[in-house]
Design an enzyme around this catalytic site. Structure first.
Site, PDB file in Angstrom:
ATOM      1  CE1 TYR A   1      -3.922   2.107   0.361  1.00  0.00           C
ATOM      2  CE2 TYR A   1      -2.659   3.071   2.055  1.00  0.00           C
ATOM      3  CZ  TYR A   1      -3.916   3.122   1.459  1.00  0.00           C
ATOM      4  OH  TYR A   1      -4.868   4.094   1.714  1.00  0.00           O
TER       5      TYR A   1
ATOM      6  N   GLY B   1      -1.243  -4.132  20.635  1.00  0.00           N
ATOM      7  CA  GLY B   1      -0.057  -3.455  21.308  1.00  0.00           C
ATOM      8  C   GLY B   1      -0.429  -2.825  22.708  1.00  0.00           C
TER       9      GLY B   1
ATOM     10  CD  GLN C   1      -1.463   1.312  18.773  1.00  0.00           C
ATOM     11  OE1 GLN C   1      -1.091   1.277  20.084  1.00  0.00           O
ATOM     12  NE2 GLN C   1      -2.345   0.356  18.401  1.00  0.00           N
ATOM     13  CB  THR C   2      -1.349   8.807  18.576  1.00  0.00           C
ATOM     14  OG1 THR C   2      -0.321   9.240  17.471  1.00  0.00           O
ATOM     15  CG2 THR C   2      -0.870   8.912  19.793  1.00  0.00           C
TER      16      THR C   2
ATOM     17  NE  ARG D   1      -1.159   6.849   9.688  1.00  0.00           N
ATOM     18  CZ  ARG D   1      -1.677   5.664   9.386  1.00  0.00           C
ATOM     19  NH1 ARG D   1      -2.885   5.556   9.473  1.00  0.00           N
ATOM     20  NH2 ARG D   1      -1.022   4.814   9.069  1.00  0.00           N
TER      21      ARG D   1
END
Ligand code: UDP
Length: 316
Positions: free
Chosen positions: A148, A208, A212-213, A280
């Site tokens: 991707y 996880g 993570q954002t 992100r």
């Protein structure tokens, strides 16, 4: 009457874009092979306003059944969920490379303006936050997401070259995480997963640590950004982030989903998929400056709409 061609118009974002184009009085031709899209998303449009062509845009295009001149080509066709593009890895590489070339060539010969749907995945696992368009990214070229990421990056390079070499009036939009009605319940992304799980009273699968954002943009805001980029003059070759700059951890997002569903949050920890970006968040100062655009929909409001959609689809 103006005409637009939309590849991937039967998909999630594509079908909302078609709705917007029709509401602007534009005739739309959709090319879609239904790899991840569904004609049901366009069922409310008649054939007079929206022409549906079942076609894999990686194959040579059926010029005999397409209009000779169109005003815009919107190239959105591609699997976009990590689960789908892993399952359709080679097709993903093809649609974002060969398919993009076909779409660019069609735009050239039909004298159309071209809009490439690119992605925040162009930034990979970023080392700067928020990510401005000038950031070159940190992408694993051969990892499980590369089918991707790298094909979208190739599409950006090819589009940029059509601007430089052939003077095509093209623009590149990098979409960040987008959500809303018409997402597929089973597409594996975090929004449909959590909403479906919450509606079924199941634990939410957090991958996880959940630290993570991501930054979630409601689909009507997203489509408004696409439309503004389509009608803006003098921005050939520009790359523009389209996303919501409100960043949150996945754990915090899980809490919000549980709260809206009125359930006590239970978590089922799952391993983090390889190369899952740690953060992100779009820098949207360029979109604000040159499109006068920014998202307006509060996450809670957009999620409530998304819940309503999933309930209407038969989720409990
Ligand atoms: N994720 C999660 N549980 C899920 C699905 C996804 O914790 O059931 C996480 C995933 O690891 C990622 C984030 O949520 O960090 C967003 O994943 P998604 O597949 O929606 O899209 P991505 O932003 O990774 O392309």
């Amino acid at each position: 009457m103006k005409t637009a061609l939309v590849t991937g118009g039967a998909g999630f974002i594509g079908s909302h874009l078609v709705d917007r184009l029709v509401s602007e009085g534009i005739r739309v031709v959709v090319l879609d092979n239904l790899a991840t899209g569904n004609w049901d998303n366009l069922a409310h449009h008649d054939e007079q306003h929206v022409t549906r062509v079942l076609w894999d845009v990686s194959e040579p295009w059926p010029d005999d059944i397409l209009p000779r001149a169109v005003d815009w080509v919107f190239h959105l066709a591609s699997p976009a969920s990590p689960v789908h593009y892993r399952r359709l890895a080679v097709q993903t590489l093809m649609v974002n490379s060969v398919g993009t070339k076909h779409a660019l060539d069609f735009a050239l010969r039909s004298h159309a303006r071209f809009i490439l749907a690119s992605t925040s995945e162009s930034y990979g696992d970023p080392e700067v936050s928020p990510q401005p368009e000038t950031y070159w990214g940190r992408v694993n070229p051969v990892g499980p997401r590369s089918c991707y990421d790298e094909s979208k990056r190739f599409g950006e390079a090819l589009t940029s070259e059509y601007v430089r070499t052939y003077d095509l009036d093209a623009r590149i939009l990098r979409f960040f995480n987008c959500y809303g009605p018409r997402m597929q319940a089973e597409d594996g992304r975090v929004v449909p997963n959590f909403v479906r799980q919450a509606l079924q009273g199941e634990a939410l699968t957090v991958y996880g640590t959940g630290q993570q954002t991501r930054s979630f943009c409601y689909v009507s805001d997203e489509v408004d950004g696409i439309w503004r980029a389509a009608v803006a003059d003098g921005i050939a070759g520009e790359i523009i982030n389209i996303g919501n700059p409100e960043e949150r951890t996945i754990l915090n997002f899980a809490e919000m989903v549980a709260d809206i569903a009125g359930i006590t949050l239970q978590i089922e920890p799952r391993p983090l998929p390889p190369d899952d970006p740690t953060n992100r968040c779009p820098d949207i100062s360029k979109a604000r400056r040159i499109l006068g655009w920014e998202p307006r929909t509060d996450l809670r409001v957009g999620l409530e709409e998304t819940f309503r959609f999933f309930r209407s689809q038969g989720s409990p």
